[in-house]
Design a protein around this motif. Structure first.
Motif, PDB file in Angstrom:
ATOM      1  N   GLU A 108      30.121  17.602 -47.105  1.00  0.00           N
ATOM      2  CA  GLU A 108      29.594  18.948 -47.013  1.00  0.00           C
ATOM      3  C   GLU A 108      28.299  18.892 -46.089  1.00  0.00           C
ATOM      4  O   GLU A 108      27.158  19.798 -46.235  1.00  0.00           O
ATOM      5  N   LYS A 109      28.463  18.201 -45.055  1.00  0.00           N
ATOM      6  CA  LYS A 109      27.340  18.156 -43.798  1.00  0.00           C
ATOM      7  C   LYS A 109      28.066  18.467 -42.739  1.00  0.00           C
ATOM      8  O   LYS A 109      29.289  18.452 -42.591  1.00  0.00           O
ATOM      9  N   ARG A 110      27.400  18.440 -41.665  1.00  0.00           N
ATOM     10  CA  ARG A 110      28.045  18.476 -40.110  1.00  0.00           C
ATOM     11  C   ARG A 110      27.200  17.742 -39.127  1.00  0.00           C
ATOM     12  O   ARG A 110      25.832  17.517 -39.291  1.00  0.00           O
ATOM     13  N   GLY A 111      27.864  17.339 -38.331  1.00  0.00           N
ATOM     14  CA  GLY A 111      27.187  16.570 -37.112  1.00  0.00           C
ATOM     15  C   GLY A 111      26.325  17.545 -36.516  1.00  0.00           C
ATOM     16  O   GLY A 111      26.552  18.582 -36.239  1.00  0.00           O
ATOM     17  N   ARG A 112      25.293  16.836 -36.165  1.00  0.00           N
ATOM     18  CA  ARG A 112      24.056  17.792 -35.452  1.00  0.00           C
ATOM     19  C   ARG A 112      24.033  17.071 -34.260  1.00  0.00           C
ATOM     20  O   ARG A 112      24.426  17.594 -33.152  1.00  0.00           O
ATOM     21  N   CYS A 113      23.315  15.970 -33.843  1.00  0.00           N
ATOM     22  CA  CYS A 113      23.211  15.594 -32.682  1.00  0.00           C
ATOM     23  C   CYS A 113      24.600  14.659 -32.372  1.00  0.00           C
ATOM     24  O   CYS A 113      24.647  14.733 -31.007  1.00  0.00           O
ATOM     25  N   CYS A 114      25.248  14.335 -33.284  1.00  0.00           N
ATOM     26  CA  CYS A 114      26.299  13.591 -33.151  1.00  0.00           C
ATOM     27  C   CYS A 114      26.167  12.186 -32.430  1.00  0.00           C
ATOM     28  O   CYS A 114      27.036  11.349 -32.149  1.00  0.00           O
ATOM     29  N   GLY A 115      24.863  11.574 -32.254  1.00  0.00           N
ATOM     30  CA  GLY A 115      24.740  10.316 -31.739  1.00  0.00           C
ATOM     31  C   GLY A 115      25.382   9.192 -32.673  1.00  0.00           C
ATOM     32  O   GLY A 115      25.492   8.127 -32.333  1.00  0.00           O
TER      33      GLY A 115
END
Length: 109
Positions: free
Chosen positions: A46-53
Motif C-alpha cells: 500500500e505504498k507507491r514509488g516516489r523518486c523510484c531510485g
C-alpha cells in the motif's frame, strides 16, 4: 547482506529489504510463477514509488528472493522452462503494444 540488520532500500517510504522480501515471498506463496515487478511489491505494501531510485535494487531483491524461493521449493526444469516461455510471450506482447502506441501517437513535426 549485513547479518540480522534491516537494510533501508527505499528512503522515500522507509522500506527495508526485509519488508520487501516478506512481500515477495507472500506473493510467491499465492502464485509462485507470477511476474513480480517493483510496482506490484509497492502496491502490496500500500505504498507507491516516489523518486523510484530504489527500483533497480528492488528488482535485484525480487530476483534473488525468487531464486531462493524456487531453490527451496525444488522447482523442476519443466516448470522453469514453462515460466520462461510465458515471460517471453508477455514481453513480446507488451513490446508490440508499445510499438503500436508509438505509431498511433506519433505526429510529424
Amino acid at each position: 547482506m549485513f547479518g540480522n540488520e534491516d537494510v533501508l532500500v527505499c528512503s522515500c517510504n522507509y522500506i527495508t529489504d526485509k519488508e520487501i522480501r516478506e512481500v515477495i515471498t507472500n506473493l510467491l506463496d499465492e502464485d509462485c510463477w507470477q511476474l513480480i515487478v517493483p510496482a506490484k511489491v509497492y502496491h502490496a505494501m500500500e505504498k507507491r514509488g516516489r523518486c523510484c531510485g530504489c527500483f533497480p535494487n528492488v528488482v535485484d531483491i525480487i530476483i534473488q528472493t525468487t531464486e531462493e524461493y524456487h531453490a527451496r521449493r525444488h522447482s523442476t526444469e519443466t516448470e522453469i522452462f514453462d515460466f520462461m516461455s510465458r515471460l517471453k510471450q508477455f514481453h513480446e506482447e507488451n513490446r508490440r503494444a508499445d510499438i503500436e502506441r508509438r505509431q498511433k501517437g506519433h505526429r510529424a513535426a
